[in-house]
Enzyme design. Structure first.
Site, PDB file in Angstrom:
ATOM      1  N   ASP A  16       0.862  -1.188   0.000  1.00 15.13           N
ATOM      2  CA  ASP A  16       0.000   0.000   0.000  1.00 15.13           C
ATOM      3  C   ASP A  16       0.897   1.237   0.000  1.00 15.13           C
ATOM      4  O   ASP A  16       1.687   1.431   0.941  1.00 15.13           O
ATOM      5  CB  ASP A  16      -0.852  -0.049   1.276  1.00 15.13           C
ATOM      6  CG  ASP A  16      -1.809   1.109   1.396  1.00 15.13           C
ATOM      7  OD1 ASP A  16      -1.662   2.113   0.677  1.00 15.13           O
ATOM      8  OD2 ASP A  16      -2.720   1.002   2.247  1.00 15.13           O
ATOM      9  N   ASN A  30      -6.272  13.097 -10.607  1.00 18.82           N
ATOM     10  CA  ASN A  30      -6.914  13.583 -11.844  1.00 18.82           C
ATOM     11  C   ASN A  30      -6.653  15.080 -11.948  1.00 18.82           C
ATOM     12  O   ASN A  30      -6.113  15.690 -11.020  1.00 18.82           O
ATOM     13  CB  ASN A  30      -8.408  13.243 -11.854  1.00 18.82           C
ATOM     14  CG  ASN A  30      -9.140  13.862 -10.680  1.00 18.82           C
ATOM     15  OD1 ASN A  30      -9.168  15.088 -10.529  1.00 18.82           O
ATOM     16  ND2 ASN A  30      -9.699  13.032  -9.816  1.00 18.82           N
ATOM     17  N   GLY A  38      -9.684   4.868  -5.927  1.00 22.09           N
ATOM     18  CA  GLY A  38      -8.392   4.195  -6.083  1.00 22.09           C
ATOM     19  C   GLY A  38      -7.338   4.719  -5.119  1.00 22.09           C
ATOM     20  O   GLY A  38      -7.621   5.028  -3.951  1.00 22.09           O
ATOM     21  N   VAL A  39      -6.140   4.843  -5.618  1.00 24.78           N
ATOM     22  CA  VAL A  39      -5.022   5.249  -4.773  1.00 24.78           C
ATOM     23  C   VAL A  39      -5.198   6.710  -4.322  1.00 24.78           C
ATOM     24  O   VAL A  39      -4.808   7.072  -3.194  1.00 24.78           O
ATOM     25  CB  VAL A  39      -3.683   4.969  -5.501  1.00 24.78           C
ATOM     26  CG1 VAL A  39      -3.426   5.888  -6.644  1.00 24.78           C
ATOM     27  CG2 VAL A  39      -2.529   4.983  -4.539  1.00 24.78           C
ATOM     28  N   ASP A  40      -5.823   7.525  -5.138  1.00 25.13           N
ATOM     29  CA  ASP A  40      -6.084   8.934  -4.797  1.00 25.13           C
ATOM     30  C   ASP A  40      -6.962   9.017  -3.533  1.00 25.13           C
ATOM     31  O   ASP A  40      -6.625   9.728  -2.563  1.00 25.13           O
ATOM     32  CB  ASP A  40      -6.789   9.574  -6.004  1.00 25.13           C
ATOM     33  CG  ASP A  40      -6.828  11.090  -5.971  1.00 25.13           C
ATOM     34  OD1 ASP A  40      -6.259  11.688  -5.041  1.00 25.13           O
ATOM     35  OD2 ASP A  40      -7.444  11.673  -6.891  1.00 25.13           O
ATOM     36  N   SER A 123      -2.119   5.180 -13.880  1.00 29.94           N
ATOM     37  CA  SER A 123      -3.036   4.986 -15.027  1.00 29.94           C
ATOM     38  C   SER A 123      -3.551   3.555 -15.207  1.00 29.94           C
ATOM     39  O   SER A 123      -4.315   3.313 -16.145  1.00 29.94           O
ATOM     40  CB  SER A 123      -2.419   5.451 -16.364  1.00 29.94           C
ATOM     41  OG  SER A 123      -2.430   6.859 -16.463  1.00 29.94           O
ATOM     42  N   THR A 124      -3.148   2.606 -14.365  1.00 29.52           N
ATOM     43  CA  THR A 124      -3.527   1.208 -14.635  1.00 29.52           C
ATOM     44  C   THR A 124      -4.775   0.761 -13.881  1.00 29.52           C
ATOM     45  O   THR A 124      -5.128  -0.420 -13.902  1.00 29.52           O
ATOM     46  CB  THR A 124      -2.374   0.240 -14.318  1.00 29.52           C
ATOM     47  OG1 THR A 124      -1.998   0.397 -12.943  1.00 29.52           O
ATOM     48  CG2 THR A 124      -1.172   0.504 -15.191  1.00 29.52           C
ATOM     49  N   GLY A 125      -5.464   1.696 -13.209  1.00 29.14           N
ATOM     50  CA  GLY A 125      -6.735   1.365 -12.549  1.00 29.14           C
ATOM     51  C   GLY A 125      -7.868   1.967 -13.360  1.00 29.14           C
ATOM     52  O   GLY A 125      -8.158   1.540 -14.489  1.00 29.14           O
ATOM     53  N   TYR A 127      -8.014   4.489 -15.130  1.00 25.26           N
ATOM     54  CA  TYR A 127      -7.631   5.047 -16.432  1.00 25.26           C
ATOM     55  C   TYR A 127      -7.301   3.990 -17.484  1.00 25.26           C
ATOM     56  O   TYR A 127      -7.026   4.336 -18.632  1.00 25.26           O
ATOM     57  CB  TYR A 127      -6.490   6.056 -16.269  1.00 25.26           C
ATOM     58  CG  TYR A 127      -6.930   7.418 -15.734  1.00 25.26           C
ATOM     59  CD1 TYR A 127      -8.269   7.683 -15.454  1.00 25.26           C
ATOM     60  CD2 TYR A 127      -6.017   8.440 -15.528  1.00 25.26           C
ATOM     61  CE1 TYR A 127      -8.673   8.931 -14.971  1.00 25.26           C
ATOM     62  CE2 TYR A 127      -6.417   9.693 -15.051  1.00 25.26           C
ATOM     63  CZ  TYR A 127      -7.756   9.929 -14.772  1.00 25.26           C
ATOM     64  OH  TYR A 127      -8.146  11.161 -14.304  1.00 25.26           O
TER      65      TYR A 127
HETATM   66  N1  AR6 Z   1      -1.388   1.578  -2.966  1.00 22.07           N
HETATM   67  C1  AR6 Z   1      -0.811   1.262  -4.144  1.00 22.07           C
HETATM   68  N2  AR6 Z   1      -1.517   1.085  -5.295  1.00 22.07           N
HETATM   69  C2  AR6 Z   1      -2.865   1.209  -5.217  1.00 22.07           C
HETATM   70  C3  AR6 Z   1      -3.547   1.547  -4.019  1.00 22.07           C
HETATM   71  C4  AR6 Z   1      -2.746   1.736  -2.845  1.00 22.07           C
HETATM   72  N3  AR6 Z   1      -3.290   2.067  -1.677  1.00 22.07           N
HETATM   73  N4  AR6 Z   1      -4.891   1.609  -4.298  1.00 22.07           N
HETATM   74  C5  AR6 Z   1      -5.030   1.316  -5.603  1.00 22.07           C
HETATM   75  N5  AR6 Z   1      -3.818   1.059  -6.161  1.00 22.07           N
HETATM   76  P1  AR6 Z   1      -6.100   4.171  -9.831  1.00 22.07           P
HETATM   77  P2  AR6 Z   1      -5.458   5.671 -12.303  1.00 22.07           P
HETATM   78  C6  AR6 Z   1      -3.457   0.718  -7.549  1.00 22.07           C
HETATM   79  O1  AR6 Z   1      -7.446   3.861 -10.350  1.00 22.07           O
HETATM   80  O2  AR6 Z   1      -5.700   4.475 -13.151  1.00 22.07           O
HETATM   81  C7  AR6 Z   1      -8.813   8.170  -9.254  1.00 22.07           C
HETATM   82  O3  AR6 Z   1     -10.188   8.261  -9.031  1.00 22.07           O
HETATM   83  C8  AR6 Z   1      -4.540   0.156  -8.431  1.00 22.07           C
HETATM   84  O4  AR6 Z   1      -4.681  -1.228  -8.209  1.00 22.07           O
HETATM   85  O5  AR6 Z   1      -5.951   4.584  -8.427  1.00 22.07           O
HETATM   86  O6  AR6 Z   1      -4.232   6.521 -12.569  1.00 22.07           O
HETATM   87  C9  AR6 Z   1      -8.184   9.523  -9.582  1.00 22.07           C
HETATM   88  O7  AR6 Z   1      -8.834  10.591  -8.928  1.00 22.07           O
HETATM   89  C10 AR6 Z   1      -3.975   0.456  -9.831  1.00 22.07           C
HETATM   90  O8  AR6 Z   1      -3.069  -0.556 -10.248  1.00 22.07           O
HETATM   91  O9  AR6 Z   1      -5.389   5.364 -10.721  1.00 22.07           O
HETATM   92  C11 AR6 Z   1      -8.352   9.624 -11.065  1.00 22.07           C
HETATM   93  O10 AR6 Z   1      -9.628  10.104 -11.432  1.00 22.07           O
HETATM   94  C12 AR6 Z   1      -3.168   1.724  -9.617  1.00 22.07           C
HETATM   95  O11 AR6 Z   1      -3.078   1.913  -8.195  1.00 22.07           O
HETATM   96  C13 AR6 Z   1      -8.214   8.192 -11.525  1.00 22.07           C
HETATM   97  O12 AR6 Z   1      -8.597   7.383 -10.415  1.00 22.07           O
HETATM   98  C14 AR6 Z   1      -3.776   2.958 -10.235  1.00 22.07           C
HETATM   99  O13 AR6 Z   1      -5.195   2.906 -10.129  1.00 22.07           O
HETATM  100  C15 AR6 Z   1      -6.788   7.852 -11.873  1.00 22.07           C
HETATM  101  O14 AR6 Z   1      -6.743   6.561 -12.427  1.00 22.07           O
END
Ligand code: AR6
Length: 176
Positions: A16, A30, A38-40, A123-125, A127
């Site tokens: 994490d 974003n 997600g991570v945000d 970008s791998t969640g 996005y």
């Molecule tokens: N620690 C590490 N990785 C994580 C965690 C964590 N706590 N939680 C999720 N991930 P995403 P994006 C992974 O969707 O694709 C948001 O709503 C997750 O499994 O968080 O860049 C923003 O506000 C994935 O592999 O980010 C934007 O609107 C990776 O983090 C949008 O999502 C990225 O997934 C950005 O999308």
């Protein structure tokens, strides 16, 4: 898994990103910088409401760029917020924008004399960027940066799922 790049270390762990004790952690944000899922969402929950208050003063961030805030209740002193591209199949620009997100994050870190940075897989969640392609972009961009900037001593990729961890491991094996 750890790899030496010059005098710097590139490390892959499963876990994490909010719990890392590096000088900075990177947020996959974003363009509004006003939070999300997600991570945000996880970073904002762990850092506390002061993080959102500081983000509101910044006026957003373009895709491929990065900005920095304090880390508040996190172990990390800083959060670097970068905006990766929403994936689409056609055109080379998504790759360039993803490279730019990693590079700009590290440039912003250098400007604050930060020595260690933890990244999630940008970008791998939500996005939708395919994991293996994103891992190739992430690891090659960061490796190139570390070769040019030994001032950054440690970059740690913190992969949330075992699938992401193993994909990054396989790609790093091939690059090494
Ligand atoms: N620690 C590490 N990785 C994580 C965690 C964590 N706590 N939680 C999720 N991930 P995403 P994006 C992974 O969707 O694709 C948001 O709503 C997750 O499994 O968080 O860049 C923003 O506000 C994935 O592999 O980010 C934007 O609107 C990776 O983090 C949008 O999502 C990225 O997934 C950005 O999308």
């Amino acid at each position: 898994m750890k790899l030496k790049i010059g005098s710097s270390t590139l490390e892959l762990v499963q876990g994490d990103v909010t719990r890392q004790d590096t000088d900075a952690i990177v947020n996959a944000a974003n363009k509004t910088l006003l939070g999300g899922g997600g991570v945000d969402g996880a970073i904002h929950r762990a850092a506390g409401p002061e993080l959102l208050a500081e983000c509101r003063t910044l006026g957003g961030c373009e895709t491929g760029d990065a900005v920095i805030t304090r880390g508040y209740n996190l172990k990390a002193r800083y959060v670097i917020h970068t905006v990766g591209p929403v994936y689409r199949r056609s055109g080379p620009s998504v790759q360039h924008l993803l490279e730019s997100a990693y590079r700009r994050s590290l440039e912003v870190a250098l400007a604050k004399e930060i020595r260690s940075v933890s990244f999630p897989s940008i970008s791998t969640g939500a996005y939708g960027y395919p994991l293996e392609d994103a891992a190739t972009v992430a690891l090659s961009t960061v490796s190139d940066f570390l070769r040019a900037h030994p001032e950054i001593e440690l970059v740690r990729f913190v992969l949330f799922s075992s699938e992401a961890f193993h994909t990054f491991e396989d790609v790093l094996d091939k690059l090494a």
